[in-house]
Design a protein around this motif. Structure first.
Motif, PDB file in Angstrom:
ATOM      1  N   LYS A 130       0.851  -1.186   0.000  1.00 39.78           N
ATOM      2  CA  LYS A 130       0.000   0.000   0.000  1.00 39.78           C
ATOM      3  C   LYS A 130       0.882   1.230   0.000  1.00 39.78           C
ATOM      4  O   LYS A 130       1.782   1.370   0.818  1.00 39.78           O
ATOM      5  N   ARG A 175       0.874   5.693  -0.799  1.00 40.16           N
ATOM      6  CA  ARG A 175       0.006   6.876  -0.813  1.00 40.16           C
ATOM      7  C   ARG A 175      -0.315   7.327  -2.235  1.00 40.16           C
ATOM      8  O   ARG A 175      -1.455   7.699  -2.540  1.00 40.16           O
ATOM      9  N   LYS A 192      -0.863   2.718  -6.919  1.00 37.98           N
ATOM     10  CA  LYS A 192      -1.640   1.511  -6.646  1.00 37.98           C
ATOM     11  C   LYS A 192      -1.496   0.535  -7.805  1.00 37.98           C
ATOM     12  O   LYS A 192      -1.862   0.835  -8.943  1.00 37.98           O
ATOM     13  N   ASP A 240      -2.188  -3.693  -8.450  1.00 39.11           N
ATOM     14  CA  ASP A 240      -2.642  -4.981  -7.929  1.00 39.11           C
ATOM     15  C   ASP A 240      -1.745  -6.067  -8.514  1.00 39.11           C
ATOM     16  O   ASP A 240      -2.128  -6.805  -9.419  1.00 39.11           O
TER      17      ASP A 240
END
Length: 435
Positions: A373, A375, A378, A380
């Motif tokens: 994670k 800030r 992102k 996956d």
């Protein structure tokens, strides 16, 4: 108060509280515990606290064995309850000091921490700030708040600044063997600070003030930032001249004086070098000074991912491929080799830029099994195994972080195109672009 505290330090009956169980705080707490001093580690993350109390390390470069030894001997415990600060004799703050969106110092972690512990600070304690910051922070943000409790510095409590110098993953240095700079608000504060750290550090360097110690840390990181910016610029010049920059650096490094080798890469990473110089840039404006070297090196280093992306585009074009819809594998997510720290990693910014241009992004890092994670980013994704089958599916492989635990021969053998930003492949190969 000073004599009582010094006596506790000398006979190792002192209790140390370390706030922030991250890359700086955890090894520091272990070092105190291994020296026979009782330590309480504080953090707002209950998962870290649970792991510490169970003797489980959450950092690749810190063996769980060391942590378990400390906890089994009851020298190290951890807590989320800052009220327990009242029971310790030394408070060491190891909290983050990031930049905000305008590249200005964000002292919220420091201020929130001191505000949280302020009700529990008592007479006879020493407070040390280790977080990197601009000159004046210790006195402006900590001293004023603690004195608001009615305590007098140098008599009722002792305030010091001692910047961290951790180098995660470096087998040649540890917390105890890296010389420690200490600056005190008063002479009594300095005496206490030198004695405190002298328990665990082989060499302690006393300075005349907390400001001098704060600026020392900034100079160390600015020195690296400026020189890395220089060598990255030299890399781009050498590339245009069709000269191998790695050969040039190796040759220059043979000079026994006047030259220290720095090495180019895809940009700067870690908490220190990409961030800390701008603390001084911001503070210098208060004095009407323009920090041209600092800002220029930051500009060069920040743009390096763009340079690498263009190398990928050029290489794919030569292979009659476009970047859009190409499969690109980034080797190394951490900001430097052999650690699991992804803070400010240029690899992540590189992945983001490639994704925005339509590439299908994959990564492989033996130290980072899953994309963490973050800030600002992102993905996956999980780390891809480096196998013949996976490599043949890739249109381009980027060596972004040169971990030792990577099969570079396998990558060389089965990759269509390699963009090497770390000088892994020193010889010239048909499928390797040096970036």
């Amino acid at each position: 108060m000073k004599d009582v505290l010094l006596q506790k330090i000398e006979n190792r009956s002192i209790v140390v509280g370390v706030i922030g169980m991250g890359y700086v705080g955890l090894p520091l707490a272990i070092a105190f515990a291994r020296s026979g001093i009782k330590v309480v580690g504080f953090d707002i993350d209950p998962d870290k606290i649970q792991k510490i109390n169970s003797g489980i390390s959450y950092f690749k470069h810190i063996p769980s064995k060391l942590l378990k030894e400390a906890t089994n001997e009851n020298k190290l415990t951890a807590s989320t309850d800052f009220a327990d600060i009242r029971y310790v004799d030394a408070v060491i703050m190891c909290v983050p000091t990031p930049l905000n969106q305008f590249r200005e110092p964000d002292l919220s972690y420091v201020i929130n921490t001191i505000q949280s512990i302020l009700p529990y600070i008592r007479s006879g304690q020493v407070v040390s700030l280790e977080s990197t910051t601009y000159p004046g922070t210790t006195e402006e943000e900590l001293l004023t708040r603690i004195e608001s409790r009615g305590f007098k510095v140098g008599e009722d409590f002792f305030l010091i600044y001692s910047p961290e110098r951790e180098d995660p993953g470096n087998p040649n240095f540890s917390t105890s063997t890296i010389p420690k700079v200490v600056g005190g608000t008063t002479k009594s504060c300095l005496d206490v600070g030198v004695a405190l750290y002298g328990n665990i550090i082989e060499k302690v360097i006393p300075l005349s003030s907390t400001k001098a110690a704060e600026l020392t840390k900034l100079l160390e990181n600015i020195y690296r930032s400026v020189n890395i910016g220089l060598v990255n610029e030299m890399k781009m010049i050498a590339d245009k001249m069709e000269i191998d920059i790695w050969e040039v650096i190796d040759a220059a490094a043979t000079k026994p004086f006047g030259f220290t080798p720095f090495y180019p890469g895809p940009g700067l990473g870690g908490h220190c070098i990409p961030i800390d110089p701008f603390y001084l840039t911001w503070k210098a404006k208060e004095y009407g000074i323009s920090t041209k070297f600092i800002e220029l090196s930051g500009e060069i280093n920040t743009k390096m991912p763009e340079w690498v992306v263009q190398k990928v585009i050029d290489g794919l074009n030569d292979n009659e491929r476009s970047l859009k819809n190409s499969n690109v594998l980034v080797i190394g997510l951490a900001y430097k080799k052999n650690i699991d720290d992804v803070r400010e990693s240029p690899s992540v910014e590189l992945m983001e830029q490639l994704r925005k241009k339509g590439a299908n992004i994959f990564y492989s890092d033996p130290y980072v099994p899953h994309f963490p994670k973050m800030r600002d980013y992102k993905f996956d994704l999980s780390s891809l195994d480096i196998t013949k089958e996976n490599l043949t599916l890739m249109d381009c492989v980027i060596i972004s972080t040169n971990h030792d635990d990577v099969d570079y021969d396998l990558i060389l053998k089965h990759s269509k195109l390699i963009v090497d930003t770390r000088g892994v492949y020193r010889k010239n190969y048909m499928n390797v672009i040096k970036a």
